[in-house]
Design an enzyme around this catalytic site. Structure first.
Site, PDB file in Angstrom:
ATOM      1  N   LYS A  22      39.411 -12.482 -36.842  1.00 57.07           N
ATOM      2  CA  LYS A  22      40.822 -12.873 -36.922  1.00 57.07           C
ATOM      3  C   LYS A  22      41.273 -13.041 -38.363  1.00 57.07           C
ATOM      4  O   LYS A  22      42.315 -12.507 -38.778  1.00 57.07           O
ATOM      5  CB  LYS A  22      41.051 -14.177 -36.153  1.00 57.07           C
ATOM      6  CG  LYS A  22      42.381 -14.871 -36.454  1.00 57.07           C
ATOM      7  CD  LYS A  22      42.408 -16.275 -35.904  1.00 57.07           C
ATOM      8  CE  LYS A  22      43.706 -17.007 -36.256  1.00 57.07           C
ATOM      9  NZ  LYS A  22      43.792 -17.358 -37.690  1.00 57.07           N
ATOM     10  N   ASN A  23      40.513 -13.801 -39.148  1.00 57.83           N
ATOM     11  CA  ASN A  23      40.956 -14.126 -40.505  1.00 57.83           C
ATOM     12  C   ASN A  23      40.976 -12.910 -41.415  1.00 57.83           C
ATOM     13  O   ASN A  23      41.732 -12.881 -42.395  1.00 57.83           O
ATOM     14  CB  ASN A  23      40.072 -15.229 -41.088  1.00 57.83           C
ATOM     15  CG  ASN A  23      40.308 -16.579 -40.433  1.00 57.83           C
ATOM     16  OD1 ASN A  23      41.408 -16.858 -39.955  1.00 57.83           O
ATOM     17  ND2 ASN A  23      39.283 -17.407 -40.391  1.00 57.83           N
ATOM     18  N   CYS A 117      48.802 -23.489 -36.717  1.00 52.67           N
ATOM     19  CA  CYS A 117      48.256 -24.799 -36.343  1.00 52.67           C
ATOM     20  C   CYS A 117      48.626 -25.849 -37.384  1.00 52.67           C
ATOM     21  O   CYS A 117      48.565 -25.594 -38.586  1.00 52.67           O
ATOM     22  CB  CYS A 117      46.736 -24.718 -36.214  1.00 52.67           C
ATOM     23  SG  CYS A 117      46.167 -23.648 -34.883  1.00 52.67           S
ATOM     24  N   ASP A 305      36.609 -24.205 -39.734  1.00 48.08           N
ATOM     25  CA  ASP A 305      37.052 -23.691 -38.443  1.00 48.08           C
ATOM     26  C   ASP A 305      36.015 -23.866 -37.346  1.00 48.08           C
ATOM     27  O   ASP A 305      36.293 -23.573 -36.177  1.00 48.08           O
ATOM     28  CB  ASP A 305      37.429 -22.208 -38.557  1.00 48.08           C
ATOM     29  CG  ASP A 305      38.827 -22.006 -39.118  1.00 48.08           C
ATOM     30  OD1 ASP A 305      39.544 -23.003 -39.295  1.00 48.08           O
ATOM     31  OD2 ASP A 305      39.210 -20.842 -39.370  1.00 48.08           O
ATOM     32  N   ARG A 397      45.467 -17.485 -29.818  1.00 49.68           N
ATOM     33  CA  ARG A 397      45.748 -17.065 -31.194  1.00 49.68           C
ATOM     34  C   ARG A 397      44.504 -16.512 -31.885  1.00 49.68           C
ATOM     35  O   ARG A 397      44.623 -15.723 -32.815  1.00 49.68           O
ATOM     36  CB  ARG A 397      46.280 -18.244 -32.019  1.00 49.68           C
ATOM     37  CG  ARG A 397      47.699 -18.672 -31.670  1.00 49.68           C
ATOM     38  CD  ARG A 397      48.223 -19.679 -32.679  1.00 49.68           C
ATOM     39  NE  ARG A 397      47.983 -19.202 -34.022  1.00 49.68           N
ATOM     40  CZ  ARG A 397      47.332 -19.879 -34.976  1.00 49.68           C
ATOM     41  NH1 ARG A 397      46.875 -21.074 -34.732  1.00 49.68           N
ATOM     42  NH2 ARG A 397      47.169 -19.356 -36.167  1.00 49.68           N
TER      43      ARG A 397
END
Length: 428
Positions: A22-23, A117, A305, A397
């Site tokens: 994702k990142n 977030c 995370d 997400r």
């Protein structure tokens, strides 16, 4: 609205394949703005954050061709807008990367503050410091960040604080600037390296990504490319804990074990068996975990995370653990949800004291952010009862088909649609 329902107490066993990071994806996709040709991006995770960025590129004028759930072709030649409205940017934090990308392409950017977030103050002072060092003027008015420059010129930039976002944004702005840019005290996360590799595959000249000094020699143009995104270390870490917290055994594939070293080390310290292979890790539970202390830090330290997931795991440990958050403020908001399930956790600022309990108690809970949502799923897997998790849009997400992946290895987990008066129909 949807919720995830878990009937826990089942030992997971089998194989889970990890999706693209994702990142990395949310940094690489805005970078497409900088090139003059078609980019084919592969191994993209099928998550809502990626959908938002692809939609933004489309609305800005890019031609977007979806090949399949994990591959997209983007032609940015017809993008002519340097404005990203609050409606576009409010859904995710990574929308701030459009500032650097637009500044690099148009020498102008007008972008609303990012959303995503909410677990602490997210200042962009280091981003602005980098833009100004490259020759841009940055102002904030009417709720918009405005950056413009006659030209961007390479410079030496020392980040006062290690910042992934600032490192990404400065790279994006500097890659087509004149001369040499040096970023000192740069972030070293795997997705920084992946972004640099992507840009280099388009003809950029970036050296030192993965170290704390990154050098960027500006180029005039960037061409199209085909690129595959790295595996997601946080998704992998989450499933590693899923194996451990459920008392099971999982082979987690499509991973880079070196990216998981800090996670593996803490799981091993807690008594979990972790075996590394070329592109996989095998995780096996050895009973109730041992207590241990964790400090989240920038890479190569333990990832922030992974903090909520690890906290959920340690809440079942034999003893007292200390979780210290070294990156963000106010990231322990989810603890109230774990305490509803019987966890004994006391929070003092950026430190949580976790007194292990033998079992969680099934309860209705909510995802307060993306990784906190994953922690609720993990807690539900370990509960002898039915756990219902609301606000699953947070989980979507960052996790590609989490319900399907866990179900395939034995979890009794499903999505349901509901209204306030109750469940109305099953989705999965």
């Amino acid at each position: 609205m949807e919720k995830i329902v878990i009937n826990g107490g089942i030992r997971l066993k089998g194989e889970i394949q990890v999706s693209g990071a994702k990142n990395a994806a949310v940094a690489i996709l805005p970078a497409v703005l900088l090139c003059d040709g078609v980019c084919r991006i592969e191994n993209i995770p099928a998550i809502s954050d990626v959908n938002v960025i692809v939609r933004i590129l489309y609305e800005l004028g890019a031609t977007v061709k979806v090949i399949n759930d994990n591959t997209v072709e983007i032609d940015p030649k017809h993008i002519n807008s340097y404005v990203l409205s609050s409606e576009m940017s409010s859904k995710m934090r990574a929308s701030s990367y459009f500032i650097g990308a637009m500044l690099g392409r148009f020498k102008r950017a007008r972008v609303a503050p990012p959303g995503g977030c909410d677990f602490g103050v997210r200042p962009i002072d280091q981003h602005i410091k980098g833009f100004e060092a490259l020759g841009a003027t940055v102002t904030i008015d009417n709720g918009m960040v405005n950056a413009r420059a006659k030209e961007l010129v390479g410079s030496s930039i020392y980040l006062d604080k290690v910042s992934v976002g600032a490192t990404v944004n400065i790279i994006l702005a500097a890659v087509k600037a004149k001369g040499l840019t040096i970023i000192e005290n740069a972030a070293r996360e795997p997705h920084i390296v992946d972004l640099a590799n992507f840009l280099n595959s388009m003809g950029a000249n970036i050296m030192g990504a993965g170290t704390d000094v990154i050098k960027i020699r500006g180029v005039d143009t960037l061409h199209g490319t085909t690129y595959s995104i790295i595996p997601d270390q946080i998704e992998a870490g989450t499933y590693m804990i899923a194996a451990a917290i459920s008392g099971g055994e999982l082979m987690i594939t499509n991973v880079i074990p070196k990216h998981l070293e800090s996670i593996s080390a803490k799981l091993i310290e807690a008594g979990v068996t972790v075996e590394e292979f070329d592109e996989a890790v095998l995780v096996r539970s050895n009973g109730r975990p041992k207590a241990c202390n964790v400090l989240t830090m920038p890479h190569p330290g333990f990832p922030t995370d992974m903090q909520p997931q690890m906290t959920a795991f340690l809440a079942l440990s034999d003893g007292v653990s200390v979780m210290t958050e070294g990156v963000w403020d106010n990231r322990f908001r989810y603890v109230d949800q774990l305490t509803l399930m019987g966890a004994k956790i006391k929070v003092d600022g950026k430190v949580a004291i976790i007194t292990g309990v033998e079992n969680f108690i099934a309860a209705p809970v909510k995802a307060t952010d993306l990784r906190a949502g994953a922690a609720m799923v993990l807690a539900g897997l370990a509960t002898n009862g039915t756990t219902e998790i609301e606000n699953v849009e947070f989980i979507d997400r960052g996790y590609d088909n989490i319900v399907e992946k866990l179900s395939a290895v034995g979890a009794n987990i499903r999505r349901v649609e509901f209204i306030e008066s109750g469940i109305i129909r099953s989705v999965i």
